[in-house]
Design a protein around this motif. Structure first.
Motif, PDB file in Angstrom:
ATOM      1  N   VAL A  53      53.279  42.287  62.197  1.00  0.00           N
ATOM      2  CA  VAL A  53      52.924  42.924  63.466  1.00  0.00           C
ATOM      3  C   VAL A  53      51.821  43.954  63.250  1.00  0.00           C
ATOM      4  O   VAL A  53      50.820  43.992  63.985  1.00  0.00           O
ATOM      5  N   LEU A  54      51.991  44.803  62.263  1.00  0.00           N
ATOM      6  CA  LEU A  54      50.991  45.834  61.987  1.00  0.00           C
ATOM      7  C   LEU A  54      49.657  45.221  61.578  1.00  0.00           C
ATOM      8  O   LEU A  54      48.585  45.690  61.991  1.00  0.00           O
ATOM      9  N   ASP A  55      49.722  44.188  60.760  1.00  0.00           N
ATOM     10  CA  ASP A  55      48.496  43.517  60.309  1.00  0.00           C
ATOM     11  C   ASP A  55      47.704  43.003  61.505  1.00  0.00           C
ATOM     12  O   ASP A  55      46.478  43.204  61.608  1.00  0.00           O
ATOM     13  N   MET A  56      48.403  42.351  62.440  1.00  0.00           N
ATOM     14  CA  MET A  56      47.721  41.769  63.589  1.00  0.00           C
ATOM     15  C   MET A  56      47.305  42.831  64.600  1.00  0.00           C
ATOM     16  O   MET A  56      46.194  42.782  65.152  1.00  0.00           O
ATOM     17  N   ALA A  57      48.176  43.814  64.845  1.00  0.00           N
ATOM     18  CA  ALA A  57      47.839  44.850  65.827  1.00  0.00           C
ATOM     19  C   ALA A  57      46.659  45.696  65.372  1.00  0.00           C
ATOM     20  O   ALA A  57      45.830  46.126  66.186  1.00  0.00           O
ATOM     21  N   LYS A  58      46.575  45.950  64.071  1.00  0.00           N
ATOM     22  CA  LYS A  58      45.505  46.783  63.535  1.00  0.00           C
ATOM     23  C   LYS A  58      44.319  45.974  63.012  1.00  0.00           C
ATOM     24  O   LYS A  58      43.381  46.520  62.438  1.00  0.00           O
ATOM     25  N   ASP A  59      44.359  44.658  63.231  1.00  0.00           N
ATOM     26  CA  ASP A  59      43.249  43.769  62.895  1.00  0.00           C
ATOM     27  C   ASP A  59      42.846  43.897  61.421  1.00  0.00           C
ATOM     28  O   ASP A  59      41.667  43.939  61.071  1.00  0.00           O
ATOM     29  N   ALA A  60      43.850  43.955  60.565  1.00  0.00           N
ATOM     30  CA  ALA A  60      43.594  44.166  59.137  1.00  0.00           C
ATOM     31  C   ALA A  60      42.819  43.015  58.511  1.00  0.00           C
ATOM     32  O   ALA A  60      42.026  43.226  57.582  1.00  0.00           O
ATOM     33  N   GLN A  61      43.040  41.809  58.996  1.00  0.00           N
ATOM     34  CA  GLN A  61      42.329  40.673  58.413  1.00  0.00           C
ATOM     35  C   GLN A  61      40.826  40.777  58.641  1.00  0.00           C
ATOM     36  O   GLN A  61      40.023  40.493  57.732  1.00  0.00           O
ATOM     37  N   THR A  62      40.425  41.187  59.839  1.00  0.00           N
ATOM     38  CA  THR A  62      38.995  41.369  60.102  1.00  0.00           C
ATOM     39  C   THR A  62      38.425  42.480  59.239  1.00  0.00           C
ATOM     40  O   THR A  62      37.310  42.360  58.704  1.00  0.00           O
ATOM     41  N   SER A  63      39.190  43.559  59.079  1.00  0.00           N
ATOM     42  CA  SER A  63      38.720  44.656  58.225  1.00  0.00           C
ATOM     43  C   SER A  63      38.479  44.180  56.800  1.00  0.00           C
ATOM     44  O   SER A  63      37.488  44.560  56.163  1.00  0.00           O
ATOM     45  N   PHE A  64      39.370  43.329  56.312  1.00  0.00           N
ATOM     46  CA  PHE A  64      39.192  42.813  54.955  1.00  0.00           C
ATOM     47  C   PHE A  64      37.953  41.939  54.867  1.00  0.00           C
ATOM     48  O   PHE A  64      37.171  42.044  53.912  1.00  0.00           O
ATOM     49  N   ARG A  65      37.779  41.076  55.864  1.00  0.00           N
ATOM     50  CA  ARG A  65      36.583  40.219  55.830  1.00  0.00           C
ATOM     51  C   ARG A  65      35.297  41.043  55.904  1.00  0.00           C
ATOM     52  O   ARG A  65      34.319  40.748  55.209  1.00  0.00           O
TER      53      ARG A  65
END
Length: 327
Positions: free
Chosen positions: A115-127
């Protein structure tokens, strides 16, 4: 379930590898232990009272069923047992127990992490980090959002407990509808998912796999979800119609998915889910924390002590339902 006067130490076959699994050393004080791989299971089952099945996806018991003439109890080191049920076992008097509860907290934390990963858009930040790009964005706050947890057993309830602690409103879906309780604001029937799915930001799957739950997340349920909603699966891959989910994600009819389990598993390398930016995939690891092997072993030791003294066993599976039925 006491041992006979002629033999006070049960014979326990342990389906594992060349050494006892972590946490099981104590059982040698309680029982005669036969450690075996699948190839030697028939011999190990000859005269055995108990089978500890560490490999929770192994079909070895079914393949060697004719050798299990004295078996009285089977324990598996997993909560889900659907892959191990077969007609002869279900029809027998053998008691079946699982590892319900041992991994619940770890899985709940993993679901919250999704939930946190998706809500905080962590995947985009990593990319963006990989591209050395500084790109400011806004993200979602999870407090006040709504989650529907499908599966109201020990894992689903722990997920609800953890979610509520951070301000998420949580309802549940189970075999039948009933009033809410300490964990869930309301509990709906899973058969009504297509009617209620549109009201939730996150739908989290933690249900056991049974004939009733296979394919539960169908194209109809996915179509009913809000375009901003996300699907999280920490249950079993077969709960979801993978083709329908892939289409929904590709078309943008739902915002994303976080999948610790998939069907088929492992996901083929050419499958389109691998390349979707709105998908998080992890390799069936949500319950596997640093000390989980020892914790799983300790549960069996505790149950073996009960078996030796005739006390009721923990986590007895209703073989017709395919899970531990708790009132």
């Amino acid at each position: 379930m006491t041992m006979s006067a002629e033999r006070t130490r049960p014979v326990v076959a342990v389906l594992y590898r060349e050494a006892l699994p972590p946490g099981l050393a104590e059982i040698e004080k309680l029982a005669e232990v036969r450690l075996t791989t699948a190839d030697g299971l028939a011999e190990a089952l000859d005269g055995a009272d108990v089978l500890y099945q560490w490999h929770s996806f192994s079909p070895a018991l079914q393949q060697n069923w004719n050798a299990a003439t004295s078996l009285r109890w089977v324990h598996v080191s997993a909560a889900g047992v659907s892959q191990l049920m077969f007609d002869e076992l279900v029809a027998s008097d053998i008691v079946y127990t699982n590892s319900r509860g041992v991994l619940s907290r770890a899985i709940a934390e993993f679901a919250l992490g999704f939930v946190l990963d998706m809500a905080k858009d962590a995947q985009t930040s990593f990319r963006l980090q990989q591209q050395r790009l500084w790109q400011h964005r806004t993200t979602r706050k999870i407090q006040g959002q709504c989650a529907l947890v499908v599966g109201t057993g020990s894992i689903g309830r722990e997920i609800a407990h953890v979610f509520r602690a951070v301000g998420i409103n949580v309802s549940g879906a189970g075999r039948f509808s009933r009033p809410g309780d300490d964990n869930f604001d309301q509990i709906y029937a899973s058969s009504d998912l297509a009617e209620i799915a549109g009201g939730y930001d996150y739908i989290v799957l933690a249900a056991p796999l049974t004939t009733e739950t296979t394919g539960l997340i169908s194209s109809d349920v996915l179509a009913a979800m809000a375009p901003s909603a996300r699907l999280i699966n920490v249950g079993r891959g077969e709960l979801v119609d993978t083709a329908a989910l892939t289409d929904a994600l590709a078309s943008g009819s739902i915002a994303g998915a976080a999948l610790d389990v998939v069907h088929p598993e492992p996901l083929p390398r050419e499958h389109p889910l691998w390349d979707m930016d709105n998908v998080i995939l992890t390799p069936h690891m949500s319950g596997d924390t640093e000390h989980y092997l020892k914790e799983l072993g300790q549960l069996f030791v505790d149950n073996l002590q009960r078996f030796c003294t005739g006390a009721p066993l923990q986590n007895v599976v209703d073989k017709e339902l395919g899970f531990v039925a708790v009132s």
